[in-house]
Structure formats: C-alpha cells, structure tokens
Design an enzyme around this catalytic site. Structure first.
Site, PDB file in Angstrom:
ATOM      1  N   ASP A  10       0.852  -1.186   0.000  1.00 28.14           N
ATOM      2  CA  ASP A  10       0.000   0.000   0.000  1.00 28.14           C
ATOM      3  C   ASP A  10       0.892   1.241   0.000  1.00 28.14           C
ATOM      4  O   ASP A  10       1.707   1.418   0.912  1.00 28.14           O
ATOM      5  CB  ASP A  10      -0.865  -0.011   1.273  1.00 28.14           C
ATOM      6  CG  ASP A  10      -2.234   0.593   1.040  1.00 28.14           C
ATOM      7  OD1 ASP A  10      -3.218   0.082   1.613  1.00 28.14           O
ATOM      8  OD2 ASP A  10      -2.319   1.572   0.264  1.00 28.14           O
ATOM      9  N   ASP A  32      -2.949   4.800  -2.547  1.00 28.73           N
ATOM     10  CA  ASP A  32      -4.006   5.336  -1.686  1.00 28.73           C
ATOM     11  C   ASP A  32      -4.455   6.723  -2.166  1.00 28.73           C
ATOM     12  O   ASP A  32      -3.625   7.608  -2.371  1.00 28.73           O
ATOM     13  CB  ASP A  32      -3.416   5.435  -0.268  1.00 28.73           C
ATOM     14  CG  ASP A  32      -4.446   5.816   0.774  1.00 28.73           C
ATOM     15  OD1 ASP A  32      -5.386   5.040   0.984  1.00 28.73           O
ATOM     16  OD2 ASP A  32      -4.315   6.896   1.361  1.00 28.73           O
ATOM     17  N   GLU A  54      -6.589   3.807  -5.789  1.00 26.31           N
ATOM     18  CA  GLU A  54      -7.835   4.056  -5.066  1.00 26.31           C
ATOM     19  C   GLU A  54      -8.293   5.443  -5.465  1.00 26.31           C
ATOM     20  O   GLU A  54      -7.582   6.428  -5.216  1.00 26.31           O
ATOM     21  CB  GLU A  54      -7.632   3.982  -3.556  1.00 26.31           C
ATOM     22  CG  GLU A  54      -8.942   4.207  -2.819  1.00 26.31           C
ATOM     23  CD  GLU A  54      -8.787   4.610  -1.380  1.00 26.31           C
ATOM     24  OE1 GLU A  54      -7.850   5.350  -1.077  1.00 26.31           O
ATOM     25  OE2 GLU A  54      -9.607   4.188  -0.550  1.00 26.31           O
ATOM     26  N   HIS A  66     -11.091  -2.626   3.982  1.00 23.26           N
ATOM     27  CA  HIS A  66     -10.881  -2.244   5.383  1.00 23.26           C
ATOM     28  C   HIS A  66     -11.601  -0.951   5.749  1.00 23.26           C
ATOM     29  O   HIS A  66     -11.571  -0.528   6.915  1.00 23.26           O
ATOM     30  CB  HIS A  66      -9.373  -2.085   5.622  1.00 23.26           C
ATOM     31  CG  HIS A  66      -8.809  -1.010   4.765  1.00 23.26           C
ATOM     32  ND1 HIS A  66      -8.720  -1.097   3.381  1.00 23.26           N
ATOM     33  CD2 HIS A  66      -8.352   0.223   5.082  1.00 23.26           C
ATOM     34  CE1 HIS A  66      -8.216   0.010   2.894  1.00 23.26           C
ATOM     35  NE2 HIS A  66      -7.995   0.840   3.899  1.00 23.26           N
ATOM     36  N   ASP A  67     -12.192  -0.290   4.757  1.00 20.32           N
ATOM     37  CA  ASP A  67     -12.888   0.983   5.027  1.00 20.32           C
ATOM     38  C   ASP A  67     -14.397   0.818   5.019  1.00 20.32           C
ATOM     39  O   ASP A  67     -15.112   1.803   5.235  1.00 20.32           O
ATOM     40  CB  ASP A  67     -12.553   2.010   3.934  1.00 20.32           C
ATOM     41  CG  ASP A  67     -11.133   2.516   4.021  1.00 20.32           C
ATOM     42  OD1 ASP A  67     -10.577   2.870   2.972  1.00 20.32           O
ATOM     43  OD2 ASP A  67     -10.577   2.527   5.143  1.00 20.32           O
TER      44      ASP A  67
HETATM   45  O1  TEU Z   1      -9.355   5.838   2.116  1.00 17.56           O
HETATM   46  C1  TEU Z   1      -9.812   6.897   1.305  1.00 17.56           C
HETATM   47  C2  TEU Z   1     -11.093   7.415   1.778  1.00 17.56           C
HETATM   48  O2  TEU Z   1     -11.703   8.265   1.199  1.00 17.56           O
HETATM   49  C3  TEU Z   1     -11.590   6.922   3.054  1.00 17.56           C
HETATM   50  O3  TEU Z   1     -12.005   8.047   3.738  1.00 17.56           O
HETATM   51  C4  TEU Z   1     -12.723   5.938   2.816  1.00 17.56           C
HETATM   52  O4  TEU Z   1     -13.259   6.051   1.553  1.00 17.56           O
HETATM   53  C5  TEU Z   1     -13.814   6.253   3.784  1.00 17.56           C
HETATM   54  O5  TEU Z   1     -13.238   6.038   5.047  1.00 17.56           O
HETATM   55  C6  TEU Z   1     -15.019   5.344   3.568  1.00 17.56           C
HETATM   56  O6  TEU Z   1     -15.956   5.712   4.542  1.00 17.56           O
HETATM   57  C7  TEU Z   1      -7.941   5.645   2.101  1.00 17.56           C
HETATM   58  C8  TEU Z   1      -7.643   4.445   2.970  1.00 17.56           C
HETATM   59  O7  TEU Z   1      -8.253   3.288   2.399  1.00 17.56           O
HETATM   60  C9  TEU Z   1      -8.202   4.727   4.347  1.00 17.56           C
HETATM   61  O8  TEU Z   1      -8.072   3.583   5.199  1.00 17.56           O
HETATM   62  C10 TEU Z   1      -7.441   5.902   4.924  1.00 17.56           C
HETATM   63  O9  TEU Z   1      -8.020   6.248   6.177  1.00 17.56           O
HETATM   64  C11 TEU Z   1      -7.512   7.120   3.989  1.00 17.56           C
HETATM   65  O10 TEU Z   1      -7.287   6.797   2.620  1.00 17.56           O
HETATM   66  C12 TEU Z   1      -6.429   8.106   4.364  1.00 17.56           C
HETATM   67  O11 TEU Z   1      -5.186   7.564   4.031  1.00 17.56           O
END
Ligand code: TEU
Length: 537
Positions: free
Chosen positions: A95, A190, A242, A316-317
């Site tokens: 990542d 990311d 992403e 994971h989000d």
């Molecule tokens: O996530 C990008 C993002 O927009 C996140 O806010 C996510 O879409 C949102 O939490 C969904 O509700 C990436 C990573 O995947 C995330 O884990 C990180 O917190 C974020 O970037 C900052 O690096």
C-alpha cells in the site's frame, strides 16, 4: 504478464494472525497462512500499510516509508514473506500512501523546525480555504507557530504532500523503487486521484473542496511519470489506484494500457447506494436499481473504453457487504456465494477481502467504546454534538457504517479470539463460533470461491470477455453477458430473498451451466440469492 486472470486477496495485517501474543497481527502470521492462501488459489496479496506509524489512522499515517512497523515484525520477516509467497506463486502488493505523510515523519518535523526545503514538501497557506476534511472538521491546521496553516484532507496527523515539488516526486518514486528492489510487484496507491492540487487553492464550500483537488488533469501526468520511473519498468507489475469520488472518464484514462498510468482503479460509487443524500453516516436500505445501473454503466463503459475495473464488495474501510446487500440473517451462505459470483464472473480484477471467503459479517458491538476507528469516533462526536442526533441513533449509525466492522480479527476457528491471538486482540472479534475457516472447510462459501478463482484462469471469456448488461428491467436480478470469440456467457444474480422469475434470453435456454450456487436450476426461476452462469448453446 496479463493481470486479467489474476485474483487479489487483501490482508489487514493488524487483524490477520498474531504469532507473538501481542494482540496485533504480524508478518510471521501471514507467512503461516500462505498454504491456506495458496489452496484458495489467489495470485497476489495486498497488505494494508506495514510501515512505522503512530497509528492515528491505522498505518495510513506513515512515519517512515522504507521500514517495517516493529509491531508487525522486521525487514527480515518481510523478505521471508516475499520469498515464501513466491515459492507458492503468490506476489505481494504493498500500500503506497503518497498523498500524505504522518506529521511524525521527519519531513514534517524538519519543516516545522524551519527547514525551507522541507516546508515546500507540504501545502502551506497564510489563508486556508474553507475545505472540509474527509474525516470531518477543518481540512487545515496551524503549522506550528508560523502563522501558516497546512492542508490535511484526512486526519490532522496526515499532512498532504506537495506533488508540484519535483523533490517530493523524486522521494516518492525512490520509495516505490526501494520496495521493487525487495521483490514487490504490486502497488496499491491510496487516494492517488487527490494528489493534483491546484497551485491557487480556491474556496469551494458547497462541495467541501473536492473539485479543487480531485481528478485534476495534472494527476495523469504525475501517474505517467511515476509509471515510467518505477513499476512500469517491471513487466510483472500490477498496480491499482484508489480513486476517491472519481468518474468513469477519468478511470478509463487512469487504466487504458496505452496511457502507461495504472493497471486498474477502485471506484466506490456502488458502495454508496445505501447512503442517504450521499451521506455515509446514515442508515437506509440499499437501492438495488441504483446498484445495478452503476454496475452496468461502469461495466459497459470501461469495457468499451478499454479501461479496467478493480472489482470488490469489501475492504478495510467498508462495513461487511453481507450486512448491506443481503438478508444476512436468513441467507448468509447463499448471499455470500451470489455476491462472489456477481463480481468474479464480471469484467475486471476481483479482490477478496480477508474473511469474505468464509462469509464474515459485522460484529455489531454493543458499546461505542468497542469502536476505535478515528473516522468513526469523529463521526459519533459530530452526529451527537453538531447534528443533534441522539446517542442511540448515532450509535446505531456507527454500528452500521464503522470501518471497524471489517477490521475485526480474521476468524480461523471457534477457539478463543477465533484462533487469531493468544493475547487480547487490539479489536474484539466478531461471531466466530458459527463463522470460521475450519467450519467453512466443510461448508459452501470457501469452496465456491476456490471454484470461481480457478474458473478465471481456465475460461478466457471471464478474464478477457466483453461486458454487456442483460435483463435491465428485472426488479431483483443483476445480469450481464460476457462475450469472447464465438462464445457467450449469461450471468444472473438474484438479490431477492424469495424466488423470482427471469426470462432467459433464447440463445441461452438449454445452454451448459458453468456455475450455480444451488444444486438445481429451474428454467425461468431463481431461488433466493441464486446465481447462475450459462453458456449460449
Ligand atoms: O481511504 C480513502 C477514503 O476516502 C476513506 O475516507 C474511505 O473512503 C472512507 O473512510 C469510507 O468511509 C484511504 C484508505 O483506504 C483509508 O483507510 C485511509 O483512512 C484514507 O485513505 C487516508 O489515508
């Protein structure tokens, strides 16, 4: 190498397997599970950030890009993981969080100490804009006592980097090449479509600033430069961006092979169909029509535009998909296999998020204290202190939408802590008595995933075929047709918790059935959450 027949498995290292009793997963734990992953049949493992980090955002706040967080192990452990995975024909995807760094990173600390060279690594302004952080609150914070402010699109401890500065780009390209030298062939970038901030940052309060920094044209130039300077030199590389709040047009540009940017892109539009008025922190049932139309639009336009989708339900989000798109209490198993077929038989690269292959579900913790994610904690505070929501309603929203829902420890067996740790897990486990790898080895979901993964390699129509929408007017069924050479494959997935009728296009009536998540298929009908794939005659 073509990535089109590959399947990528996402591991949240903190929650996969703890071999030290610390309560936190580690790299040796992943090594111990490589035989399980080889048996599953996956080709690449995406690891969420494993670098030194103060963990305000679980590792997405990186303090050192080229080292290993000691909680996860050592660089030797990482090199062992790469080597052991390669023995099993599995590659590693790391990542790359290049939009921002932790305020604990030496670059930020040197900038704070007055080093002008490093101050130009960040986005500092005397007059901040009115932008809102994606984690709630202001997107700017005081830069020490300089009277300036620094931009943080995410947490206050995640300072955005100034990609306009060629010294920043050089440092970041060196990071990617450092890990390439360690044998890494995969990279997940990311929020990479946010790196192209305009020089003149303008207020944009009605959109909280997104148009000022999302999908800016210069981003494509940066990605091409990154590609040609790093992973583009590796024929084995697989890269995924992403893309936050992106468009199909941009995702075609990000992923069309002749543009030398990325292999594929994640977009999140299909995971916002249970947002009320586009707001995440709400609780409404998902809109199936919207979901179906999004899959068809993205599927057809990316197919026609020679773009390439990363296909996923979970990460994971996100809360677990089974809790969002299926009547999980009554049809967890059939719902899980239907959701799997709906993406694994589609056009794009499927991602399996750890635990999805055994039908893991949200933990439904019964106290706000059980939730630890910074985004959820901020959201609860805003809902109760600013939006006037009752504690009960705010907690129900957290239970439904928290990112912690997918971060609970992997459920290996029914023993204490789901076999994840002999210590106290950093995050409580979910319902692992009924749902765990050992139990599902005799069950349906894991074996159905193995079959789908194998089919992607055996049947070029799945990896290479075109995508066309089918049964567009059907109220409960998401169906599409794949075409490759003289072959056609019809795939129908019922999102209904009752039997529905479908009108099979004539050319598929009596065709060979490729996949079916039930034992039987009655022509013209689909059982609850039934998924079938039928070849044309
Ligand atoms: O996530 C990008 C993002 O927009 C996140 O806010 C996510 O879409 C949102 O939490 C969904 O509700 C990436 C990573 O995947 C995330 O884990 C990180 O917190 C974020 O970037 C900052 O690096």
């Amino acid at each position: 190498m073509t990535f089109k027949d590959k399947v990528i498995y996402q591991i949240y290292p903190k929650s996969y397997l703890d071999t030290t009793g610390s309560g936190v997963g580690d790299l040796q734990g992943i090594i111990q599970k490589l035989d399980y992953l080889q048996d599953l049949g996956v080709d690449m493992l995406w690891l969420n950030p494993i670098y030194p980090s103060p963990q305000y955002d679980n590792g997405y706040d990186i303090a050192d890009y080229v080292a290993i967080n000691p909680d996860f192990g050592t660089m030797d452990d990482f090199e062992e993981l790469v080597a052991e995975a390669k023995k099993r024909n599995i590659d590693i995807m790391l990542d790359m969080v290049l939009n921002h760094v932790s305020t604990h990173h030496e670059w930020f600390q040197k900038a704070l100490a007055g080093d002008k060279y490093y101050q130009d690594f960040f986005i500092l302004r005397d007059e901040p804009t009115d932008w809102v952080s994606k984690f709630g609150g202001n997107a700017w914070a005081p830069f020490g006592d300089t009277g300036k402010y620094y931009l943080h699109l995410f947490d206050i401890t995640q300072a955005d980097l100034n990609w306009r500065n060629p010294n920043v780009r050089k440092e970041l390209y060196d990071v990617v090449n450092f890990w390439r030298a360690k044998g890494v062939h995969g990279f997940r970038f990311d929020v990479i479509n946010l790196i192209g901030k305009d020089q003149a940052l303008k207020n944009n309060s009605n959109n909280d600033g997104k148009p000022e920094y999302t999908d800016k044209p210069i981003t494509h130039e940066y990605l091409r430069d990154l590609n040609l300077t790093t992973f583009g030199q590796d024929p084995e590389s697989i890269t995924v961006g992403e893309m936050s709040s992106t468009t199909i047009e941009n995702c075609i540009l990000y992923t069309r092979p002749d543009r030398h940017e990325l292999s594929m892109a994640f977009n999140f539009h299909h995971l916002k169909v249970d947002y009320e008025n586009g707001q995440k922190w709400t609780t409404k049932s998902f809109d199936f029509e919207e979901l179906k139309n999004l899959f068809h639009t993205w599927g057809e336009e990316m197919s026609e535009g020679d773009g390439w989708n990363a296909l996923f339900w979970n990460n994971h989000d996100q809360p677990r998909a089974l809790n969002r798109f299926v009547d999980v209490k009554n049809f967890r198993v059939k719902g899980a296999t239907m959701l799997a077929a709906a993406i694994h038989l589609s056009r794009g690269t499927p991602y399996i998020y750890m635990g999805e292959e055994i039908g893991m579900v949200d933990p439904d913790f019964d106290s706000m204290e059980d939730y630890v994610d910074v985004e959820s904690i901020n959201a609860y505070r805003i809902m109760t202190e600013e939006d006037g929501k009752s504690a009960t309603d705010a907690f129900k929203t957290i239970q439904a939408k928290s990112r912690d829902n997918s971060r609970t420890p992997m459920q290996w067996d029914e023993t204490a802590n789901a076999g994840f740790s002999t210590g106290t897990p950093w995050l409580a486990t979910g319902n692992h008595f009924d749902i765990n790898v050992e139990a599902d080895k005799e069950g349906e979901i894991l074996n159905f995933y193995k079959d789908l993964i194998k089919l992607r390699k055996d049947k070029p129509i799945i990896s290479e075929g075109t995508y066309k929408a089918a049964l567009k007017d059907s109220p409960n069924v998401y169906a599409f047709i794949r075409e490759y050479g003289d072959k056609k494959l019809f795939v129908a997935n019922s999102f209904a918790n009752e039997e529905v009728e479908i009108e099979l296009p004539e050319e598929f009536v009596g065709g060979e059935i490729l996949t079916n998540n039930y034992d039987e298929y009655e022509a013209g009908k689909l059982a609850p959450y039934q998924s079938i794939a039928i070849f044309s005659k």
